[in-house]
Design an enzyme around this catalytic site. Structure first.
Site, PDB file in Angstrom:
ATOM      1  N   ARG A 104       0.730  -0.987  -0.007  1.00 14.93           N
ATOM      2  CA  ARG A 104       0.005   0.285  -0.267  1.00 14.93           C
ATOM      3  C   ARG A 104       0.858   1.521  -0.170  1.00 14.93           C
ATOM      4  O   ARG A 104       1.719   1.497   0.927  1.00 14.93           O
ATOM      5  CB  ARG A 104      -0.759   0.048   0.954  1.00 14.93           C
ATOM      6  CG  ARG A 104      -1.894  -0.913   1.505  1.00 14.93           C
ATOM      7  CD  ARG A 104      -2.904  -0.208   2.308  1.00 14.93           C
ATOM      8  NE  ARG A 104      -2.799  -0.170   3.878  1.00 14.93           N
ATOM      9  CZ  ARG A 104      -3.474   0.697   4.494  1.00 14.93           C
ATOM     10  NH1 ARG A 104      -5.162   0.267   3.953  1.00 14.93           N
ATOM     11  NH2 ARG A 104      -3.281   0.920   5.517  1.00 14.93           N
ATOM     12  N   ASP A 200       0.554  -4.041  12.135  1.00 17.41           N
ATOM     13  CA  ASP A 200       0.567  -4.266  10.292  1.00 17.41           C
ATOM     14  C   ASP A 200       0.868  -5.746  10.945  1.00 17.41           C
ATOM     15  O   ASP A 200       1.506  -6.059  11.088  1.00 17.41           O
ATOM     16  CB  ASP A 200       1.791  -3.282  10.142  1.00 17.41           C
ATOM     17  CG  ASP A 200       1.935  -3.409   8.991  1.00 17.41           C
ATOM     18  OD1 ASP A 200       2.566  -4.446   8.500  1.00 17.41           O
ATOM     19  OD2 ASP A 200       2.086  -2.413   7.950  1.00 17.41           O
ATOM     20  N   ASP A 203       4.284  -6.977   9.431  1.00 15.66           N
ATOM     21  CA  ASP A 203       5.355  -6.035  10.529  1.00 15.66           C
ATOM     22  C   ASP A 203       5.720  -7.601  11.713  1.00 15.66           C
ATOM     23  O   ASP A 203       6.514  -7.531  12.233  1.00 15.66           O
ATOM     24  CB  ASP A 203       5.476  -5.065  10.713  1.00 15.66           C
ATOM     25  CG  ASP A 203       5.777  -3.988   9.393  1.00 15.66           C
ATOM     26  OD1 ASP A 203       6.728  -4.986   8.910  1.00 15.66           O
ATOM     27  OD2 ASP A 203       5.884  -2.266   9.867  1.00 15.66           O
TER      28      ASP A 203
HETATM   29  C1  PRP Z   1      -0.557  -5.184   3.783  1.00 12.26           C
HETATM   30  C2  PRP Z   1      -2.476  -6.280   4.277  1.00 12.26           C
HETATM   31  C3  PRP Z   1      -2.864  -6.006   2.888  1.00 12.26           C
HETATM   32  C4  PRP Z   1      -2.887  -4.855   2.869  1.00 12.26           C
HETATM   33  C5  PRP Z   1      -4.757  -4.304   3.324  1.00 12.26           C
HETATM   34  O1  PRP Z   1       0.042  -5.281   3.606  1.00 12.26           O
HETATM   35  O2  PRP Z   1      -1.405  -7.043   4.658  1.00 12.26           O
HETATM   36  O3  PRP Z   1      -2.562  -6.615   2.129  1.00 12.26           O
HETATM   37  O4  PRP Z   1      -2.317  -4.118   3.428  1.00 12.26           O
HETATM   38  O5  PRP Z   1      -5.148  -3.041   3.221  1.00 12.26           O
HETATM   39  P1  PRP Z   1      -5.809  -2.488   1.987  1.00 12.26           P
HETATM   40  O6  PRP Z   1      -7.012  -3.667   2.460  1.00 12.26           O
HETATM   41  O7  PRP Z   1      -6.421  -1.143   2.773  1.00 12.26           O
HETATM   42  O8  PRP Z   1      -5.266  -2.819   0.789  1.00 12.26           O
HETATM   43  P2  PRP Z   1       1.230  -3.691   3.608  1.00 12.26           P
HETATM   44  O9  PRP Z   1       0.789  -2.970   1.988  1.00 12.26           O
HETATM   45  O10 PRP Z   1       1.012  -2.958   4.285  1.00 12.26           O
HETATM   46  O11 PRP Z   1       2.387  -4.856   2.745  1.00 12.26           O
HETATM   47  P3  PRP Z   1       3.041  -5.896   3.274  1.00 12.26           P
HETATM   48  O12 PRP Z   1       2.462  -6.960   3.860  1.00 12.26           O
HETATM   49  O13 PRP Z   1       4.203  -6.431   3.242  1.00 12.26           O
HETATM   50  O14 PRP Z   1       3.306  -5.311   4.724  1.00 12.26           O
HETATM   51  N1  URA Z   2      -2.768  -3.395   7.255  1.00  8.40           N
HETATM   52  C1  URA Z   2      -2.051  -4.077   7.571  1.00  8.40           C
HETATM   53  O1  URA Z   2      -1.471  -4.724   8.358  1.00  8.40           O
HETATM   54  N2  URA Z   2      -3.237  -3.536   8.749  1.00  8.40           N
HETATM   55  C2  URA Z   2      -4.358  -2.867   8.687  1.00  8.40           C
HETATM   56  O2  URA Z   2      -5.035  -2.581  10.089  1.00  8.40           O
HETATM   57  C3  URA Z   2      -4.211  -2.412   7.847  1.00  8.40           C
HETATM   58  C4  URA Z   2      -3.592  -2.641   6.477  1.00  8.40           C
END
Ligand code: PRP
Ligand code: URA
Length: 209
Positions: A104, A200, A203
């Site tokens: 995101r 998150d 993370d």
């Molecule tokens: C997080 C999560 C989803 C997304 C959800 O990933 O795992 O993929 O955010 O958010 P949305 O519904 O608003 O699109 P992130 O973008 O943080 O990436 P990561 O898994 O690599 O940390």
């Molecule tokens: N992605 C995450 O990992 N947590 C949230 O709450 C929203 C987006």
């Protein structure tokens, strides 16, 4: 029309409560997500089509059921979706695994795709897209669009925690895709994080806080 399935078995609720606790360690968080994914897998695969097969038991020949067709593909949205793959693979070890890399954008909160690799016969498989968090729904909606563009016809979205905004976005963009989740939370905050949520997910799984 897409159906939202809340998979709220007591074991799942209990494990998810531990995951939400900010003091839960990375090791426990990852293990609990793995366990919940397997438990949710029973519900997500409940409607897989069956076909008749003749089997010679030690006693006689008779007709039984087996899963029909080419079966499953599991598609995690990177990174956090990776934490849900092994639990499902323990239920369906022959499933193929595709990957979609999305993150995101920190300002717009819109997804940016950086990787995609699918099984070549994806159009013949039921595809389960997995991601623990459905927040704005942008990542899931984009992932579904990508998988459809590769030819997938039957797609299911499996999440851990959803915001109502994300459910609405996926259902309006992809009314043919059912959503399975362990919890429907209250709302998004100003940073598009789920409230109360669990923070998150990527993370917390990979210890990159
Ligand atoms: C997080 C999560 C989803 C997304 C959800 O990933 O795992 O993929 O955010 O958010 P949305 O519904 O608003 O699109 P992130 O973008 O943080 O990436 P990561 O898994 O690599 O940390
Ligand atoms: N992605 C995450 O990992 N947590 C949230 O709450 C929203 C987006």
């Amino acid at each position: 029309m897409s159906t939202f399935h809340l998979v709220d078995h007591p074991l799942i609720q209990h494990k998810l409560t531990i995951m939400r606790d900010k003091n839960t360690t990375t090791k426990d968080f990852k293990q609990l997500l793995d366990e919940i994914s397997m438990l949710m897998g029973y519900e997500v695969t409940r409607d897989l089509p069956l076909e008749d097969v003749e089997v010679e038991t030690p006693i006689t020949r008779a007709t039984f059921k087996r899963i029909a067709g080419k079966k499953l593909a599991i598609v995690p949205i990177l990174r956090a979706g990776l934490g849900m793959v092994d639990g499902l693979l323990r239920l369906v070890p022959v499933a193929r695994v595709g990957h979609i890399g999305l993150y995101r954008d920190h300002v717009t909160h819109e997804p940016v795709e950086y990787y995609c690799k699918m099984p070549s016969d994806i159009e013949e498989r039921t595809v389960i897209i997995v991601d623990p968090m459905l927040a704005t729904g942008g990542s899931a909606a984009d992932a579904i669009t990508t998988v459809k563009a590769r030819g997938a016809k039957k797609i299911i979205l499996m999440c851990l925690v959803c915001a109502p905004e994300g459910v609405r976005r996926v259902q309006s963009t992809h009314p043919d895709v059912d959503i399975f989740a362990a919890a429907l939370d209250e709302r998004l905050n100003e940073n598009a994080y789920i409230v109360p949520g669990l923070g998150d997910a990527g993370d917390r799984i990979f210890g990159t806080l």
